[in-house]
Design a protein around this motif. Structure first.
Motif, PDB file in Angstrom:
ATOM      1  N   ALA A  75      32.297  -0.633  12.870  1.00  0.00           N
ATOM      2  CA  ALA A  75      31.808   0.513  13.584  1.00  0.00           C
ATOM      3  C   ALA A  75      32.517   1.080  14.709  1.00  0.00           C
ATOM      4  O   ALA A  75      32.651   2.199  14.922  1.00  0.00           O
ATOM      5  CB  ALA A  75      30.240  -0.034  14.137  1.00  0.00           C
ATOM      6  N   GLU A 101      29.287 -10.713  12.770  1.00  0.00           N
ATOM      7  CA  GLU A 101      29.155  -9.885  14.017  1.00  0.00           C
ATOM      8  C   GLU A 101      30.275  -9.274  14.201  1.00  0.00           C
ATOM      9  O   GLU A 101      30.368  -8.035  14.624  1.00  0.00           O
ATOM     10  CB  GLU A 101      28.590 -10.539  15.140  1.00  0.00           C
ATOM     11  CG  GLU A 101      27.051 -10.796  14.958  1.00  0.00           C
ATOM     12  CD  GLU A 101      26.604 -11.985  14.001  1.00  0.00           C
ATOM     13  OE1 GLU A 101      27.506 -12.560  13.486  1.00  0.00           O
ATOM     14  OE2 GLU A 101      25.494 -12.335  14.022  1.00  0.00           O
ATOM     15  N   LEU A 110      31.394  -6.413  11.674  1.00  0.00           N
ATOM     16  CA  LEU A 110      30.597  -5.418  11.607  1.00  0.00           C
ATOM     17  C   LEU A 110      30.979  -4.456  12.924  1.00  0.00           C
ATOM     18  O   LEU A 110      31.070  -3.334  12.830  1.00  0.00           O
ATOM     19  CB  LEU A 110      29.071  -5.765  11.720  1.00  0.00           C
ATOM     20  CG  LEU A 110      28.905  -6.291  10.490  1.00  0.00           C
ATOM     21  CD1 LEU A 110      27.381  -6.720  10.384  1.00  0.00           C
ATOM     22  CD2 LEU A 110      28.848  -5.198   9.230  1.00  0.00           C
ATOM     23  N   PHE A 134      33.071  -4.496   4.782  1.00  0.00           N
ATOM     24  CA  PHE A 134      32.640  -5.486   5.420  1.00  0.00           C
ATOM     25  C   PHE A 134      33.043  -6.822   4.519  1.00  0.00           C
ATOM     26  O   PHE A 134      33.560  -7.737   5.071  1.00  0.00           O
ATOM     27  CB  PHE A 134      31.013  -5.578   5.663  1.00  0.00           C
ATOM     28  CG  PHE A 134      30.509  -6.821   5.940  1.00  0.00           C
ATOM     29  CD1 PHE A 134      30.556  -7.329   7.210  1.00  0.00           C
ATOM     30  CD2 PHE A 134      29.978  -7.586   5.105  1.00  0.00           C
ATOM     31  CE1 PHE A 134      30.320  -8.564   7.685  1.00  0.00           C
ATOM     32  CE2 PHE A 134      29.280  -8.892   5.372  1.00  0.00           C
ATOM     33  CZ  PHE A 134      29.552  -9.635   6.704  1.00  0.00           C
ATOM     34  N   ILE A 191      24.617  -6.353  17.930  1.00  0.00           N
ATOM     35  CA  ILE A 191      25.493  -5.204  17.494  1.00  0.00           C
ATOM     36  C   ILE A 191      24.986  -3.871  18.214  1.00  0.00           C
ATOM     37  O   ILE A 191      25.907  -3.205  18.742  1.00  0.00           O
ATOM     38  CB  ILE A 191      25.484  -5.230  15.989  1.00  0.00           C
ATOM     39  CG1 ILE A 191      25.987  -6.329  15.509  1.00  0.00           C
ATOM     40  CG2 ILE A 191      26.461  -3.660  15.640  1.00  0.00           C
ATOM     41  CD1 ILE A 191      27.025  -6.327  14.233  1.00  0.00           C
ATOM     42  N   ARG A 209      30.927   1.061   2.985  1.00  0.00           N
ATOM     43  CA  ARG A 209      31.013   0.062   4.274  1.00  0.00           C
ATOM     44  C   ARG A 209      30.589  -1.096   4.162  1.00  0.00           C
ATOM     45  O   ARG A 209      31.219  -2.224   4.718  1.00  0.00           O
ATOM     46  CB  ARG A 209      29.729   0.664   5.526  1.00  0.00           C
ATOM     47  CG  ARG A 209      30.232   1.806   6.272  1.00  0.00           C
ATOM     48  CD  ARG A 209      29.072   2.413   6.864  1.00  0.00           C
ATOM     49  NE  ARG A 209      29.404   3.779   7.631  1.00  0.00           N
ATOM     50  CZ  ARG A 209      29.070   4.914   7.208  1.00  0.00           C
ATOM     51  NH1 ARG A 209      28.015   4.747   6.131  1.00  0.00           N
ATOM     52  NH2 ARG A 209      29.242   5.916   7.911  1.00  0.00           N
ATOM     53  N   ALA A 251      26.095  -0.240  11.055  1.00  0.00           N
ATOM     54  CA  ALA A 251      26.433  -1.574  11.359  1.00  0.00           C
ATOM     55  C   ALA A 251      25.099  -2.581  11.664  1.00  0.00           C
ATOM     56  O   ALA A 251      25.222  -3.453  11.159  1.00  0.00           O
ATOM     57  CB  ALA A 251      27.037  -1.491  12.860  1.00  0.00           C
TER      58      ALA A 251
END
Length: 126
Positions: free
Chosen positions: A82, A75, A78, A11, A117, A7, A101
């Protein structure tokens, strides 16, 4: 490669695609250096990249007083990852996708990123 590491690499890869205009393969190669991409990492990067318009629409529907264009890249990236995990073909529990996230937001965002988030993603589940 653990899913959490995948992850984070996803990102970094998607952030560079969004902010610097790299194509997915070049961005992934640059982030990984000599490391091998796990299947989960490849699915995340390609899935978010291929479905970003639909993902952005879903995010937009759950934003209050914000537009997707105004979101900071951290943001936005992420939220995209997600949202992809929550609603596309990845076998990730919704709570895990949200928590991961938020954790990455604490690492890469500012003091309010995690809460923001969490709020947007939680709204998607209702």
């Amino acid at each position: 490669m653990k899913r959490r590491d995948a992850r984070e690499k996803a990102f970094q890869t998607l952030f560079s695609i969004d902010s610097q205009g790299f194509n997915p393969q070049d961005a992934l190669t640059q982030v990984l250096e000599d490391e091998e991409a796990s299947p989960f990492l490849s699915v995340l990067v390609q899935g978010v990249y291929d479905n970003h318009k639909e993902i952005d629409q879903k995010i937009t529907e759950n934003l209050e007083k914000w537009s997707i264009e105004r979101l900071p890249t951290v943001e936005k990236t992420l939220l995209r990852i997600a949202t992809y995990e929550m609603f596309y073909e990845v076998d990730t529990p919704i709570g895990v996708a949200i928590n991961e996230a938020v954790e990455l937001a604490h690492l890469y965002g500012d003091d309010k990123s995690g809460k923001f988030i969490n709020g947007v993603l939680s709204k998607m589940t209702h």
